[in-house]
Design a protein around this motif. Structure first.
Motif, PDB file in Angstrom:
ATOM      1  N   VAL A  91      24.087   5.692   4.731  1.00  0.00           N
ATOM      2  CA  VAL A  91      24.320   6.849   3.854  1.00  0.00           C
ATOM      3  C   VAL A  91      23.206   7.877   4.039  1.00  0.00           C
ATOM      4  CG1 VAL A  91      24.406   7.628   1.454  1.00  0.00           C
ATOM      5  CG2 VAL A  91      25.659   5.577   2.139  1.00  0.00           C
ATOM      6  N   LEU A  92      21.967   7.407   4.105  1.00  0.00           N
ATOM      7  CA  LEU A  92      20.839   8.311   4.305  1.00  0.00           C
ATOM      8  C   LEU A  92      20.905   8.983   5.676  1.00  0.00           C
ATOM      9  CD1 LEU A  92      17.916   6.211   2.750  1.00  0.00           C
ATOM     10  CD2 LEU A  92      19.048   8.218   1.772  1.00  0.00           C
ATOM     11  N   LEU A  93      21.337   8.232   6.702  1.00  0.00           N
ATOM     12  CA  LEU A  93      21.478   8.811   8.041  1.00  0.00           C
ATOM     13  C   LEU A  93      22.543   9.915   8.039  1.00  0.00           C
ATOM     14  CD1 LEU A  93      20.794   8.835  11.071  1.00  0.00           C
ATOM     15  CD2 LEU A  93      22.518   7.026  11.381  1.00  0.00           C
ATOM     16  N   ALA A  94      23.655   9.645   7.351  1.00  0.00           N
ATOM     17  CA  ALA A  94      24.708  10.661   7.252  1.00  0.00           C
ATOM     18  C   ALA A  94      24.195  11.890   6.501  1.00  0.00           C
ATOM     19  CB  ALA A  94      25.928  10.076   6.551  1.00  0.00           C
ATOM     20  N   THR A  95      23.379  11.658   5.481  1.00  0.00           N
ATOM     21  CA  THR A  95      22.802  12.773   4.721  1.00  0.00           C
ATOM     22  C   THR A  95      21.863  13.587   5.607  1.00  0.00           C
ATOM     23  OG1 THR A  95      22.904  11.431   2.695  1.00  0.00           O
ATOM     24  CG2 THR A  95      21.504  13.396   2.656  1.00  0.00           C
ATOM     25  N   ALA A  96      21.035  12.892   6.407  1.00  0.00           N
ATOM     26  CA  ALA A  96      20.091  13.578   7.293  1.00  0.00           C
ATOM     27  C   ALA A  96      20.814  14.377   8.370  1.00  0.00           C
ATOM     28  CB  ALA A  96      19.145  12.566   7.933  1.00  0.00           C
ATOM     29  N   SER A  97      22.027  13.942   8.713  1.00  0.00           N
ATOM     30  CA  SER A  97      22.789  14.643   9.752  1.00  0.00           C
ATOM     31  C   SER A  97      23.207  16.042   9.312  1.00  0.00           C
ATOM     32  CB  SER A  97      24.041  13.824  10.120  1.00  0.00           C
ATOM     33  OG  SER A  97      23.668  12.561  10.615  1.00  0.00           O
ATOM     34  N   VAL A  98      23.101  16.312   8.020  1.00  0.00           N
ATOM     35  CA  VAL A  98      23.395  17.668   7.532  1.00  0.00           C
ATOM     36  C   VAL A  98      22.481  18.672   8.224  1.00  0.00           C
ATOM     37  CG1 VAL A  98      23.299  19.168   5.496  1.00  0.00           C
ATOM     38  CG2 VAL A  98      24.227  16.851   5.305  1.00  0.00           C
ATOM     39  N   LEU A  99      21.246  18.256   8.511  1.00  0.00           N
ATOM     40  CA  LEU A  99      20.286  19.144   9.174  1.00  0.00           C
ATOM     41  C   LEU A  99      20.777  19.536  10.569  1.00  0.00           C
ATOM     42  CD1 LEU A  99      17.526  20.522   9.077  1.00  0.00           C
ATOM     43  CD2 LEU A  99      16.533  18.429  10.017  1.00  0.00           C
TER      44      LEU A  99
ATOM     45  N   ALA B  13       0.833  -1.212   0.000  1.00  0.00           N
ATOM     46  CA  ALA B  13       0.000   0.000   0.000  1.00  0.00           C
ATOM     47  C   ALA B  13       0.862   1.254   0.000  1.00  0.00           C
ATOM     48  CB  ALA B  13      -0.942  -0.004   1.203  1.00  0.00           C
ATOM     49  N   LEU B  14       1.962   1.209   0.752  1.00  0.00           N
ATOM     50  CA  LEU B  14       2.844   2.373   0.869  1.00  0.00           C
ATOM     51  C   LEU B  14       3.931   2.381  -0.199  1.00  0.00           C
ATOM     52  CD1 LEU B  14       3.317   2.430   4.765  1.00  0.00           C
ATOM     53  CD2 LEU B  14       1.966   4.016   3.395  1.00  0.00           C
ATOM     54  N   GLN B  15       3.988   1.311  -1.003  1.00  0.00           N
ATOM     55  CA  GLN B  15       5.021   1.165  -2.036  1.00  0.00           C
ATOM     56  C   GLN B  15       6.424   1.260  -1.419  1.00  0.00           C
ATOM     57  OE1 GLN B  15       4.502   3.474  -5.609  1.00  0.00           O
ATOM     58  NE2 GLN B  15       2.276   3.263  -5.618  1.00  0.00           N
ATOM     59  N   LEU B  16       6.614   0.471  -0.348  1.00  0.00           N
ATOM     60  CA  LEU B  16       7.899   0.426   0.348  1.00  0.00           C
ATOM     61  C   LEU B  16       8.607  -0.879   0.032  1.00  0.00           C
ATOM     62  CD1 LEU B  16       6.916   1.696   3.938  1.00  0.00           C
ATOM     63  CD2 LEU B  16       7.847   3.018   2.037  1.00  0.00           C
ATOM     64  N   SER B  17       9.925  -0.821   0.097  1.00  0.00           N
ATOM     65  CA  SER B  17      10.737  -2.030  -0.058  1.00  0.00           C
ATOM     66  C   SER B  17      11.963  -1.894   0.838  1.00  0.00           C
ATOM     67  CB  SER B  17      11.163  -2.203  -1.521  1.00  0.00           C
ATOM     68  OG  SER B  17      11.908  -1.080  -1.954  1.00  0.00           O
ATOM     69  N   PRO B  18      12.505  -3.024   1.323  1.00  0.00           N
ATOM     70  CA  PRO B  18      13.669  -2.963   2.221  1.00  0.00           C
ATOM     71  C   PRO B  18      14.862  -2.309   1.543  1.00  0.00           C
ATOM     72  CG  PRO B  18      12.654  -5.142   2.255  1.00  0.00           C
ATOM     73  CD  PRO B  18      12.032  -4.399   1.117  1.00  0.00           C
ATOM     74  N   ILE B  19      15.668  -1.646   2.369  1.00  0.00           N
ATOM     75  CA  ILE B  19      16.922  -1.057   1.879  1.00  0.00           C
ATOM     76  C   ILE B  19      18.067  -1.690   2.654  1.00  0.00           C
ATOM     77  CG2 ILE B  19      15.825   1.128   1.262  1.00  0.00           C
ATOM     78  CD1 ILE B  19      17.036   2.338   3.771  1.00  0.00           C
ATOM     79  N   SER B  20      19.250  -1.628   2.086  1.00  0.00           N
ATOM     80  CA  SER B  20      20.414  -2.241   2.733  1.00  0.00           C
ATOM     81  C   SER B  20      20.900  -1.372   3.888  1.00  0.00           C
ATOM     82  CB  SER B  20      21.542  -2.423   1.719  1.00  0.00           C
ATOM     83  OG  SER B  20      22.030  -1.153   1.285  1.00  0.00           O
ATOM     84  N   LEU B  21      21.687  -1.998   4.757  1.00  0.00           N
ATOM     85  CA  LEU B  21      22.264  -1.258   5.882  1.00  0.00           C
ATOM     86  C   LEU B  21      23.173  -0.146   5.371  1.00  0.00           C
ATOM     87  CD1 LEU B  21      22.783  -0.873   8.912  1.00  0.00           C
ATOM     88  CD2 LEU B  21      24.615  -2.593   8.732  1.00  0.00           C
ATOM     89  N   GLU B  22      23.889  -0.415   4.286  1.00  0.00           N
ATOM     90  CA  GLU B  22      24.776   0.591   3.714  1.00  0.00           C
ATOM     91  C   GLU B  22      23.986   1.808   3.240  1.00  0.00           C
ATOM     92  OE1 GLU B  22      28.132   1.081   0.152  1.00  0.00           O
ATOM     93  OE2 GLU B  22      27.058  -0.809   0.426  1.00  0.00           O
TER      94      GLU B  22
END
Length: 863
Positions: free
Chosen positions: A826-834, A813-822
């Motif tokens: 990377v996304l967490l590091a990107t979010a840390s820019v905030l 329903a949400l059109q979600l799929s698992p992502i890798s730890l890597e």
């Protein structure tokens, strides 16, 4: 029912309480759980989302329509639970300062909750009391009652036969037998009418409503603009409508009203723990805005335990008295002598003590290890003096007339029948007693000089006089002046630190009292309210200045911090003057005559222990311990509440703005919709749905008293808020768009690009929730576990979103799929820019606006 002047026994009272029930009126109607649930849908935000549901249904987007509806129901349920809990909390806090009644129980006057009054109780009424039951009056003195609650007439009436529950004693004293309680009383018959009408929203909530309405209008304008732009580009109508729904869902901070309600409810509870009971919701945050506190002296800055320390007789003989408080242990000594006096050889001293004992309304009985004390502290001090010097009331002496002490009169008196005929006993302020006495000008000057000398040493000074005959009214003359009594009421140990804390918080403090100017000035200088070169202004000086012109009066008030011998009306005039000069005034009071000043002040603060019912009902706040330091604690809590409300607004508005920016950029660059409405709803539920409420639980940052009071006219969306919202929203929106656009450019399909963008937004908003914990202090210097609810909420939010990726049905329903730890790292590091951007802005703001304190704040963030 037979009259029992000794009152009921405890056993009799309990039996009658079981028989007649509690002395309570029908409770005002409260919104039921269902009513509160339905009221959640009365919001401009909700109307926009309801339109979105209809659009989805028309376009056949059944899943979107279902989930938007589900979100509306979940938000409504959360809001209902929060408001219902706040309503229950307000009810429980109301019971913390119950109305009290003075009754005779076991032959002793005691204060009990009015709900425990039963038919047959002997009720004692004093000026300022709200009458707790219908009573048949048996004796009264200058008794007047405000019956406006029953009749609608505001003029006080004299009644010597009956008094009714719910009315106010405005003058005098009375006693009588309770004849009706609860719903059987006159006011009980019309209680339903009393509770009709809708409550008025406090100014803060009105401002929030206006704020949310403007946001809703702005959202519609933006949607209309993008709607038109996409249509001009030739997009399909269904796609345009879907985009409009997504924009509406992304921009609306659905949880804002509920989160603010929670913040205020938490503030009420925290204030209650600080001994400050909130009677009016606006006072939760209003107290944090006050710039000026006008405080009583007795009982607020002092302990209200009067002790007579010196006696000066008209024959120029001075005595020292030992002992403190309510202990009868003590002796009188001639000044400079070591042996206690023998009252048999001190006729003048004995007569003065006798007058103090008879011109008295207090009750004091010692029984083994118990003390039954009831009444004004001054009256109790004279009864203690009588016990010390073995000069107790003669039970054979019959009181003919009592002239109760009233603050506007400045004295109290009694006329008693003796073997020699009627005798008059009078005590009160020196300037009130002297005109009643016959004496030479030289003697008058000597008395005034002695009184001033005592007052300069911090004593409260009263004069006593004696006469014979039966006066027609309370205008006495030809009395014999007996002497002066100097009593002290020590400062509360916490008062000095509390006043110092007010100075640190840039809050001015003034003492307003009916006491002698020298006494008031001496205590004010000890408290550092006044300086060594300052002077006290008297009520007479205020009156003269007001007769000149209003500007002279305002200047006099502005330039002084000690006001003595002030009349009740002048207390209100001082309040009005301070307000005219732009101050946000908190005023304390305890008497019936303080009610006008309490109502006119921005924040009226009544005393819960010694305050009259009318004072408590006129006030916004009630101190359960009567301490000035509790006001300071309330100020801190008020500032915390307002700061937390700003944090919630910042979190919700900036995240919504970031989502809108993401959509606008996608439209401008002709890219597909970056997130579907369902994904936006999921994002708002998973992140903001918990964090906004959790921010309302943020504790004090530690610098609340080091900041100057904010202006009551200061908008919620000020320069700082605007800068922070812009910097955060731009960072989140631009980075999220860059990720979405670059993913599509590298050949990633739309579904996966949205999946990655949604995860980045979840991480962004989790980081943003941490950034929102303080407007000024670095997150690195904020105690990590001081708000565990927020930390748990962030971890749960992240866990739920990751879990949804692996949950069949939901992930589809949400059109979600698992992502890798890597990828996640990377996304967490990107979010840390905030985090970096927000920290940089905090440093910039401090450097620009507080260049001298920027370093010290960074080094000592909790000072």
């Amino acid at each position: 029912m037979a009259v029992a002047t000794q009152g009921l026994t405890t056993v009799q009272a309990l039996a009658r309480l079981q028989q007649y029930g509690k002395n309570c009126l029908p409770k005002p109607s409260r919104n039921s759980f269902l009513s509160l649930f339905l009221l959640q849908f009365r919001s401009a935000f909700i109307y926009v989302l309801l339109v979105a549901v209809i659009v989805c249904l028309l376009l056949g987007q059944l899943i979107n329509a279902f989930f938007i509806s589900a979100v509306l129901l979940i938000n409504a349920l959360i809001g209902t639970i929060q408001e219902y809990s706040a309503q229950q909390a307000a009810d429980s806090l109301a019971h913390m300062v119950p109305q009290q009644s003075r009754v005779l129980r076991d032959a002793h006057p005691i204060l009990i909750p009015s709900e425990d009054v039963v038919p047959g109780d002997w009720l004692i009424l004093n000026s300022g009391d709200r009458i707790g039951a219908d009573i048949a009056l048996k004796q009264s003195t200058q008794f007047q009652v405000d019956e406006s609650a029953l009749t609608g007439e505001s003029i006080s009436v004299s009644n010597t036969k009956q008094a009714f529950a719910g009315t106010l004693v405005t003058h005098g004293r009375a006693e009588g037998e309770v004849i009706a309680t609860g719903s059987k009383t006159q006011i009980g018959q019309i209680a339903k009418l009393v509770h009709q009408g809708e409550p008025t929203k406090p100014p803060l909530m009105q401002r929030i409503d206006q704020f949310t309405l403007r946001i809703a209008i702005a959202i519609l304008i933006i949607i209309a603009f993008i709607f038109g732009l996409t249509l001009l580009r030739g997009a399909a109508l269904s796609e345009v409508f879907l985009l409009g729904v997504a924009l509406a869902v992304s921009a609306i901070p659905e949880g804002l009203p509920a989160a603010i309600t929670v913040a205020l409810a938490i503030g009420m509870k925290r204030m209650a723990k600080a001994n400050v009971i909130v009677r009016k919701l606006v006072a939760v945050e209003a107290l944090g805005s006050c710039t000026f506190i006008a405080s009583d002296k007795t009982g607020t800055l002092t302990v209200n335990e009067m002790t007579i320390g010196q006696i000066w007789l008209a024959n120029d003989q001075l005595y020292d008295v030992t002992g403190e408080g309510l202990s009868p242990t003590g002796q009188a000594y001639r000044h400079g002598h070591d042996s206690p006096v023998d009252l048999q050889h001190e006729t003048a001293l004995k007569q003065l003590v006798t007058v103090g004992v008879f011109a008295n309304e207090a009750h004091l009985v010692f029984e083994e290890d118990k003390v039954h004390a009831d009444g004004d502290g001054v009256d109790l001090a004279f009864l203690i003096l009588g016990h010390k010097l073995k000069t107790l009331p003669d039970t054979r002496r019959k009181r003919l007339t009592l002239f109760p002490y009233e603050s506007e009169k400045g004295f109290g008196a009694s006329v008693d029948e003796t073997e020699a005929g009627p005798e008059i006993s009078v005590k009160g302020a020196v300037e009130k007693i002297l005109p009643m006495c016959s004496m030479s000008k030289e003697m008058r000057q000597t008395i005034l000089s002695q009184s001033h000398s005592m007052a300069k040493r911090g004593y409260r000074v009263l004069a006593l006089a004696h006469g014979t005959g039966t006066p027609l009214d309370d205008h006495f003359n030809g009395l014999k002046f007996l002497g002066l009594v100097a009593m002290s009421d020590p400062l509360r140990p916490d008062a000095i630190d509390a006043v110092a804390a007010c100075r640190q918080a840039k809050i001015k403090v003034a003492m307003i009292t009916g006491d002698h100017p020298a006494t008031a000035l001496s205590l004010s200088q000890q408290l550092k309210i006044a300086g060594e070169t300052d002077s006290a202004i008297t009520g007479q000086q205020l009156e003269q200045a007001r007769l000149e012109d209003i500007n002279s009066f305002d200047r006099l008030v502005a330039n002084h911090r000690v006001f003595a011998r002030v009349k009740p009306k002048q207390k209100m005039e001082i309040t009005e003057s301070l307000i005219r000069q732009g101050e946000f005034v908190a005023m304390t009071g305890d008497g019936v005559n303080d009610a006008p000043a309490l109502k006119h002040a921005h924040v009226g603060i009544a005393m819960g222990l010694r305050g009259t019912d009318v004072a408590r009902e006129s006030a916004s706040l009630v101190l359960t311990d009567d301490k000035f330091s509790s006001i300071v604690k309330g100020i801190i809590e008020g500032r915390i509440v307002y700061n937390n409300i700003r944090k919630v607004i910042y979190l919700l508005i900036s995240t919504g703005a970031a989502e809108i920016l993401l959509f606008i950029l996608s439209v401008l660059f002709a890219l597909p919709i970056p997130l579907f409405p369902l994904q936006i709803l999921w994002l708002n539920i998973v992140t903001n749905g918990v964090q906004d409420v959790a921010l309302a639980f943020e504790p004090a940052e530690g610098r609340e008293l080091s900041q100057a009071p904010r202006s009551p006219k200061e908008p919620i969306f000020d320069r700082l808020m605007l800068e922070r919202v812009c910097s955060s929203a731009l960072t989140m929106g631009l980075v999220a768009f860059a990720l979405f656009a670059s993913s599509l450019h590298m050949g990633v399909d739309e579904v996966e690009a949205r999946n990655l963008t949604l995860m980045l937004m979840v991480l962004f908003e989790n980081v943003h929730a941490l950034n929102s914990r303080s407007e000024h202090r670095s997150l690195l210097r904020t105690p990590l576990f001081s708000n565990p609810i927020l930390l748990i909420g962030i971890l749960v939010a992240q866990g739920i979103h990751i879990g949804a990726m692996y949950t069949p049905g939901l992930s589809d329903a949400l059109q979600l799929s698992p992502i890798s730890l890597e990828q996640w790292l990377v996304l967490l590091a990107t979010a840390s820019v905030l985090f970096v951007v927000d920290e940089a802005h905090k440093k910039y703001w401090h450097t620009k606006h507080h260049p001298k304190s920027a370093v010290s704040i960074a080094e000592h963030p909790r000072e």
